[in-house]
Write an enzyme that holds these catalytic residues in place. Sequence first.
Site, short mmCIF file in Angstrom:
data_model
loop_
_atom_site.label_atom_id
_atom_site.label_comp_id
_atom_site.label_asym_id
_atom_site.label_seq_id
_atom_site.Cartn_x
_atom_site.Cartn_y
_atom_site.Cartn_z
N GLN A 43 -12.50 -6.02 0.64
CA GLN A 43 -12.19 -7.20 1.46
C GLN A 43 -10.99 -7.97 0.90
OE1 GLN A 43 -13.07 -8.36 4.38
NE2 GLN A 43 -14.37 -6.59 4.75
N SER A 44 -10.03 -7.26 0.34
CA SER A 44 -8.87 -7.91 -0.27
C SER A 44 -8.05 -8.70 0.75
CB SER A 44 -7.99 -6.82 -0.91
OG SER A 44 -6.73 -7.36 -1.26
N ASN A 45 -7.90 -10.00 0.47
CA ASN A 45 -7.02 -10.83 1.30
C ASN A 45 -5.56 -10.47 1.04
OD1 ASN A 45 -9.03 -12.71 2.48
ND2 ASN A 45 -9.39 -13.23 0.34
#
Length: 327
Positions: free
Chosen positions: A74-76
């Site tokens: 879920q890397s922004n």
Amino acid sequence: MKLEELPRVEIVQLPTPLEEMPRLSETLGVRMLVKRDDRIGLAGGGNKGRKLEYLVAEALEQGADTLITTGAIQSNHARQTAAAAAKFGMEADLVLVGSEPPIRDGNLLLDDLLGARVHWVAPESAATADQEMGRVAEELRQKGHKPYIMPRGGSNAVGATGYVQAGLEAMGQLTERGLEADRMVVATGSGGTHAGLLVGARMAGFGSQILGIAVSRPKNQLIAKLKGLVKAIVEHLEVTLSFEDRDFVVYDDYLGAGYGRPAALEREAIRLVARKEGIILDPVYTGRTMGGVMDLIRRGVVAKGETLLFWHTGGFPGIFVFKEALL
Ligand SMILES: *Cc1c(COP(=O)(O)O)cnc(C)c1O
């Protein structure tokens, strides 16, 4: 090179607003200001946009046509990299650490909409991700492409320069309104944001503390990383500033079950800020950081009556992924 002379492209909307949070402040017994880097733009907002202004500029200067980076599922940072690549007509290869989930949700859905290619590596070690980025880059070169590799979180001297500029921006806004903050509060993940703020705030003459809440790693590791980054940024910007051990403040009491595993601390903080201010924090970074600060106020480590500047660094897409922990 000096800050104003560094290559930079316009990607996000600056300056971001600096707002009061009066109802939250009344509840907590401190004056809490918020720096709205969640409202920065770039496909959902967040702090990586500032870093990408400098990173993408360097990539373009080198003639790159593809951005490669790595992060968690879920890397922004991965999502904002995909958006920046699209905006500049580049391609994006994202090396995500974890196992491919059955449904593309949150940031992962956005990565797909933005046209990025995703490569999966098992969660054993960060070294695997670096190797995979190297392999992807080599494959691209053989096809005649020119890749540009960015580290996790965009946290090197080039990327962190975005937060040097952010520190100067925030200090300017405070001065304009005749405000002084006793501390700035920020989530410390890969460290580029915290390190950049240390340098920027110091350049602007801010003598107070920058308080980091660890979201993923123990503080001894983070402080070593912050020291290395600060040294690299200072060299990159050719400024003379000296830092001491006491400048590096990180609390790692709120790691809970680990990175990306929100629980009661994040749930309570997110609900309180939402209900007092209509502002949505995220479950992985800013929710944990606000939860940590609320505890530090309860414990008296942060005194009642202080003025705090809380960096809302984004992460909105994560809300829907971690809903079970938040309901
Ligand atoms: C990456 C991230 C952070 C942490 O920034 P670092 O520079 O990696 O320490 C904080 N908040 C959000 C929402 C992020 O995506």
